[in-house]
Design a protein around this motif. Structure first.
Motif, PDB file in Angstrom:
ATOM      1  N   LEU A  12       0.864  -1.262  -0.069  1.00 12.16           N
ATOM      2  CA  LEU A  12      -0.036   0.047  -0.003  1.00 12.16           C
ATOM      3  C   LEU A  12       0.814   1.311  -0.036  1.00 12.16           C
ATOM      4  CD1 LEU A  12      -2.805  -0.953   2.375  1.00 12.16           C
ATOM      5  CD2 LEU A  12      -2.841  -0.818  -0.006  1.00 12.16           C
ATOM      6  N   LEU A  13       2.046   1.242   0.378  1.00 12.23           N
ATOM      7  CA  LEU A  13       3.176   2.294   0.409  1.00 12.23           C
ATOM      8  C   LEU A  13       4.494   2.051   0.379  1.00 12.23           C
ATOM      9  CD1 LEU A  13       4.126   2.792   3.319  1.00 12.23           C
ATOM     10  CD2 LEU A  13       2.299   3.791   3.852  1.00 12.23           C
ATOM     11  N   ASP A  14       5.283   3.019  -0.116  1.00 11.66           N
ATOM     12  CA  ASP A  14       6.770   3.066   0.104  1.00 11.66           C
ATOM     13  C   ASP A  14       7.146   3.479   1.255  1.00 11.66           C
ATOM     14  OD1 ASP A  14       9.392   3.140  -0.332  1.00 11.66           O
ATOM     15  OD2 ASP A  14       9.237   4.388  -1.866  1.00 11.66           O
ATOM     16  N   PRO A  15       7.616   2.483   2.180  1.00 13.29           N
ATOM     17  CA  PRO A  15       8.047   3.242   3.503  1.00 13.29           C
ATOM     18  C   PRO A  15       8.954   4.314   3.561  1.00 13.29           C
ATOM     19  CG  PRO A  15       8.238   0.832   3.564  1.00 13.29           C
ATOM     20  CD  PRO A  15       8.068   1.251   2.191  1.00 13.29           C
ATOM     21  N   ALA A  16       9.531   4.668   2.410  1.00 18.52           N
ATOM     22  CA  ALA A  16      10.670   5.688   2.519  1.00 18.52           C
ATOM     23  C   ALA A  16       9.918   6.874   2.245  1.00 18.52           C
ATOM     24  CB  ALA A  16      11.470   5.602   0.858  1.00 18.52           C
ATOM     25  N   LYS A  17       8.528   6.971   2.082  1.00 19.35           N
ATOM     26  CA  LYS A  17       7.819   8.163   1.778  1.00 19.35           C
ATOM     27  C   LYS A  17       6.939   8.534   3.226  1.00 19.35           C
ATOM     28  CE  LYS A  17       6.762   7.794  -3.015  1.00 19.35           C
ATOM     29  NZ  LYS A  17       5.623   7.655  -4.310  1.00 19.35           N
ATOM     30  N   VAL A  18       7.041   7.620   4.314  1.00 14.11           N
ATOM     31  CA  VAL A  18       6.357   8.079   5.471  1.00 14.11           C
ATOM     32  C   VAL A  18       6.985   9.187   6.306  1.00 14.11           C
ATOM     33  CG1 VAL A  18       5.796   7.260   7.729  1.00 14.11           C
ATOM     34  CG2 VAL A  18       5.788   5.618   5.640  1.00 14.11           C
ATOM     35  N   LYS A  19       6.292  10.238   6.635  1.00 14.94           N
ATOM     36  CA  LYS A  19       6.771  11.394   7.204  1.00 14.94           C
ATOM     37  C   LYS A  19       6.568  11.233   8.587  1.00 14.94           C
ATOM     38  CE  LYS A  19       7.827  13.599   3.323  1.00 14.94           C
ATOM     39  NZ  LYS A  19       8.805  13.487   2.847  1.00 14.94           N
ATOM     40  N   GLY A  20       5.731  10.525   9.224  1.00 16.46           N
ATOM     41  CA  GLY A  20       5.647  10.267  10.643  1.00 16.46           C
ATOM     42  C   GLY A  20       4.301   9.727  11.100  1.00 16.46           C
ATOM     43  N   GLY A  21       4.203   9.502  12.358  1.00 14.07           N
ATOM     44  CA  GLY A  21       3.052   8.782  12.896  1.00 14.07           C
ATOM     45  C   GLY A  21       2.787   8.972  14.280  1.00 14.07           C
ATOM     46  N   ALA A  22       1.626   8.436  14.689  1.00 15.78           N
ATOM     47  CA  ALA A  22       1.418   8.700  16.057  1.00 15.78           C
ATOM     48  C   ALA A  22       0.331   7.643  16.506  1.00 15.78           C
ATOM     49  CB  ALA A  22       0.390  10.301  16.223  1.00 15.78           C
TER      50      ALA A  22
END
Length: 213
Positions: A73-83
């Motif tokens: 579902l996504l490329d981990p390199a594009k993840v900016k953050g999480g909560a």
């Protein structure tokens, strides 16, 4: 970039622990602070104190990121953050005696505290969908305004099982309205459109321009 067009998708894959992924933009663009980015929520079903519940926030975010990669579902390199949000008692848990126990509590509360109204999942200990839970509150308001229990809120979705129940039991045993106000009629006849982002007022737009400058 939208990762998928659905409000949510249920995950049935033994390679991951996530149970459901929500796409907040599909609920409303107002839930996305930056239009150029996607915002999703991964739901993990667990009990207080178990391994998932007790994991550090950073480890949970890393787990969610990796599982989104596994699911494609996504490329981990594009993840900016999480909560991380730990929601206690999010789901009513049924056992073989729950119906009798709920009935006993309901009867006693209605007899001893007639102005106490039980609504929603936790109030009624019922696995209702969100729209059914909200309907119990709306009908309760009608009961309070009428000064009597003209609507039996326990009939809302009473045939629903442990799944998305559609319209099962949605109106069963609910008496027809004899009259409605103008605003009630508008609400009952309204259509649910695809949400769009609210256009800023001129003052807000100018303020945003100044901040950007």
């Amino acid at each position: 970039e939208d990762l998928f067009p659905d409000n949510w998708i249920y995950i049935h894959d033994s390679k991951v622990k996530v149970g459901r992924v929500q796409n907040f933009r599909s609920w409303s663009p107002e839930m996305i602070p930056d239009e150029s980015m996607a915002c999703v929520g991964l739901e993990y079903f667990c009990f207080e104190g178990d391994g998932l519940w007790s994991m550090d926030d950073a480890d949970l975010i890393a787990l969610a990121t990796e599982e989104m990669r596994i699911l494609g579902l996504l490329d981990p390199a594009k993840v900016k953050g999480g909560a991380v949000v730990r929601q206690e008692k999010a789901y009513p848990v049924y056992d073989e005696d729950y119906a009798a126990n709920v009935a006993a509590m309901r009867d006693e509360l209605e007899a001893d505290y007639p102005t106490l109204h039980l609504v929603g999942r936790n109030g009624m200990h019922r696995y209702n969908n969100q729209d059914h839970a909200m309907m119990t509150a709306m009908l309760t308001v009608e009961n309070i305004l009428a000064g009597s229990r003209i609507y039996d809120t326990w009939c809302v979705n009473e045939d629903a099982e442990y799944h998305e129940a559609g319209d099962e039991g949605a109106e069963k045993a609910l008496p027809a309205r004899t009259s409605v106000t103008e605003d009630q009629a508008a609400a009952l006849n309204s259509l649910r459109d695809v949400p769009t982002r609210i256009a800023p007022e001129d003052g807000d737009r100018n303020a945003a321009t100044r901040r950007a400058a």
